[in-house]
Design an enzyme around this catalytic site. Structure first.
Site, short mmCIF file in Angstrom:
data_model
loop_
_atom_site.label_atom_id
_atom_site.label_comp_id
_atom_site.label_asym_id
_atom_site.label_seq_id
_atom_site.Cartn_x
_atom_site.Cartn_y
_atom_site.Cartn_z
N ASP A 1 -4.53 96.48 27.05
CA ASP A 1 -5.80 95.58 26.24
C ASP A 1 -6.88 96.08 25.66
O ASP A 1 -7.87 96.65 24.91
CB ASP A 1 -6.24 94.62 26.73
CG ASP A 1 -5.20 93.32 27.08
OD1 ASP A 1 -4.64 92.95 26.32
OD2 ASP A 1 -4.89 93.96 28.22
N HIS B 1 -5.41 89.19 31.13
CA HIS B 1 -4.07 89.53 30.66
C HIS B 1 -3.88 89.14 29.66
O HIS B 1 -2.95 87.91 30.14
CB HIS B 1 -3.37 90.86 30.92
CG HIS B 1 -2.05 91.34 30.27
ND1 HIS B 1 -2.58 91.81 28.68
CD2 HIS B 1 -0.76 90.86 29.63
CE1 HIS B 1 -1.66 91.16 27.91
NE2 HIS B 1 -0.97 91.34 28.51
P1 NAX Z 1 12.49 92.43 29.02
O1 NAX Z 1 12.99 91.21 28.89
O2 NAX Z 1 13.51 93.49 27.89
O3 NAX Z 1 12.27 92.95 30.00
C1 NAX Z 1 12.93 92.47 31.87
C2 NAX Z 1 13.85 92.68 32.33
O4 NAX Z 1 13.37 92.94 33.53
C3 NAX Z 1 14.77 92.65 32.30
O5 NAX Z 1 15.85 93.73 32.31
C4 NAX Z 1 15.50 91.56 33.17
O6 NAX Z 1 16.61 91.97 33.89
C5 NAX Z 1 14.42 92.16 34.43
N1 NAX Z 1 13.98 90.97 36.03
C6 NAX Z 1 13.74 89.64 35.02
N2 NAX Z 1 13.73 89.18 37.09
C7 NAX Z 1 13.76 90.29 37.54
C8 NAX Z 1 13.13 90.58 39.15
N3 NAX Z 1 12.85 89.71 39.83
N4 NAX Z 1 13.73 91.77 39.50
C9 NAX Z 1 14.43 92.80 38.81
N5 NAX Z 1 14.30 92.62 37.77
C10 NAX Z 1 14.80 91.74 37.33
O7 NAX Z 1 10.87 92.44 28.87
P2 NAX Z 1 9.90 93.53 28.71
O8 NAX Z 1 9.98 93.75 27.23
O9 NAX Z 1 10.47 95.21 29.26
O10 NAX Z 1 8.67 93.23 29.25
C11 NAX Z 1 8.74 93.22 30.86
C12 NAX Z 1 7.23 92.34 31.08
O11 NAX Z 1 6.23 92.95 30.40
C13 NAX Z 1 7.20 90.71 30.36
O12 NAX Z 1 6.73 90.38 31.88
C14 NAX Z 1 6.07 91.10 30.14
O13 NAX Z 1 5.63 89.36 28.95
C15 NAX Z 1 5.12 91.63 30.46
N6 NAX Z 1 4.09 92.92 29.53
C16 NAX Z 1 2.71 92.81 29.89
C17 NAX Z 1 1.58 93.83 28.68
C18 NAX Z 1 0.80 93.61 29.81
O14 NAX Z 1 -0.32 93.90 28.91
N7 NAX Z 1 0.37 93.53 30.99
C19 NAX Z 1 2.19 93.92 27.64
C20 NAX Z 1 4.06 94.35 27.59
C21 NAX Z 1 4.22 93.26 28.25
O15 NAX Z 1 4.48 91.75 27.14
#
Ligand code: NAX
Length: 327
Positions: free
Chosen positions: A161, A189
């Site tokens: 952000d 966030h």
């Molecule tokens: P993806 O869905 O591409 O990847 C997430 C990965 O995490 C998947 O491979 C899944 O198998 C794995 N996963 C789920 N639960 C798990 C667990 N308990 N232990 C280990 N691995 C696990 O998502 P991606 O685009 O990489 O985003 C990841 C996270 O970042 C999401 O929650 C998203 O909302 C968040 N974000 C946060 C941002 C921030 O500024 N704080 C911005 C970007 C993003 O939106």
């Protein structure tokens, strides 16, 4: 040669993971002289683990001189063993028909388990960055689940952000992104965050005086930064990944190596500053030095800003109440 630093990344086979791991392994996060061992966590699912092996093959094929080892696992106790830095990226995404409350609870389960595992096996001074959403509340849950670790070591990512806002300010003023000082984003966030340039300067000039347009601030700048994530999903069909990974690199880089006096935004447990209840993980302006961050204190908060800070704080308090039974 320095001793390798152990870095855990959860959700390592996901989109952000793919944009993140190669940059960590090339030294962009911890320095070009700092070897790293990556400890990668993915869910216990054949497809996710296979994808993770593919990512590891690519890491190998980069022949990064600083990559001193890679561990892959579905067990948080293995992933977090002796780690110095933990990037908690993996989270449960919102599924069709899923209420916000359900999302909170599903993630609360994940971050309770991970907080406990960090408590059990991570280095005592581990630096934790939560990226997975809802990031602030997930960081709060992990912190509460790790009573033997210093709460200060649990942080949430607001740097994306912060960076998004700097880019908007650069476009508006014609100045370069790196010229801005004393900018921050307050709060959660989420679209309720409050990007605040009242104190910001560029090349010694006050940004608020250069822009001098409160209507633009309220009706263009704040909503554009707040809704940037949604705009990227609408355009790309996927959420921000490269920019999120870049922000995670910036956050940890500055925390470990210092911000050289520059303000950066980190989501950190409140120490009561600005009337934010103690422990709430909130975006604050901080400077970082010697591996520690310090919240910038005693900034004047005018009525306009207080209104925005109250909105984002209320949202965080609601999230906290939603998971209170689990902690
Ligand atoms: P993806 O869905 O591409 O990847 C997430 C990965 O995490 C998947 O491979 C899944 O198998 C794995 N996963 C789920 N639960 C798990 C667990 N308990 N232990 C280990 N691995 C696990 O998502 P991606 O685009 O990489 O985003 C990841 C996270 O970042 C999401 O929650 C998203 O909302 C968040 N974000 C946060 C941002 C921030 O500024 N704080 C911005 C970007 C993003 O939106």
């Amino acid at each position: 040669m320095k001793t390798p630093v152990r870095v855990a990344v959860t959700g390592a086979a996901g989109n952000i993971g793919y944009a993140l791991l190669f940059r960590i392994a090339s030294g962009e996060m911890l320095g070009k002289d700092q070897p790293v061992i990556l400890q990668l966590l993915e869910i216990d699912n054949e497809k996710a683990q296979a994808a993770l092996q593919g990512v590891v093959m690519e890491l190998e094929d980069c022949a990064f001189p600083l990559l001193a080892g890679v561990v892959t696992t579905a067990d948080p106790l293995v992933a977090f063993k002796d780690v110095d830095v933990a990037l908690l990226v993996g989270a449960r995404p919102r599924g069709p028909g899923m209420e916000r409350k359900d999302l909170l609870l599903e993630n609360a389960k994940i971050f309770t388990v991970q907080g406990k595992a960090l408590n059990a096996v991570a280095k005592r001074d581990v630096k934790v960055l939560v990226v997975g959403n809802p990031a602030n509340t997930n960081a709060y849950i992990a912190m509460k689940s790790a009573p033997d670790l210093n709460p200060k070591n649990f942080t949430a990512m607001l740097r994306l952000d912060h960076n998004r806002a700097l880019s908007q300010l650069a476009a508006k003023t014609g100045k370069t992104v790196d010229s801005f000082e004393k900018f921050t984003v307050w709060g959660n966030h989420s679209p309720t965050m409050y990007p605040d340039y009242r104190f910001a300067t560029t090349g010694g000039a006050k940004v608020a005086e250069l822009i001098n347009d409160q209507e633009w601030n309220a009706n263009t700048f704040i909503p554009t930064v707040g809704k940037r994530g949604a705009a990227i999903i609408a355009a790309r069909g996927l959420s921000s990944a490269a920019s999120a990974a870049n922000a995670a690199i910036d956050h940890v880089h500055d925390w470990v190596l210092g911000s050289n006096g520059k303000w950066v935004t980190m989501g950190v447990p409140s120490d009561g500053s600005y009337g934010i209840p103690e422990g709430v993980v909130f975006g604050f302006p901080v400077t970082t030095e010697n591996g520690e961050y310090t919240i910038i204190k005693d900034l004047p908060i005018d009525d306009f800003s207080q209104k925005y800070i109250d909105i984002t704080l209320n949202e965080l308090e609601e999230e906290r109440a939603g998971v209170a039974d689990l902690l």
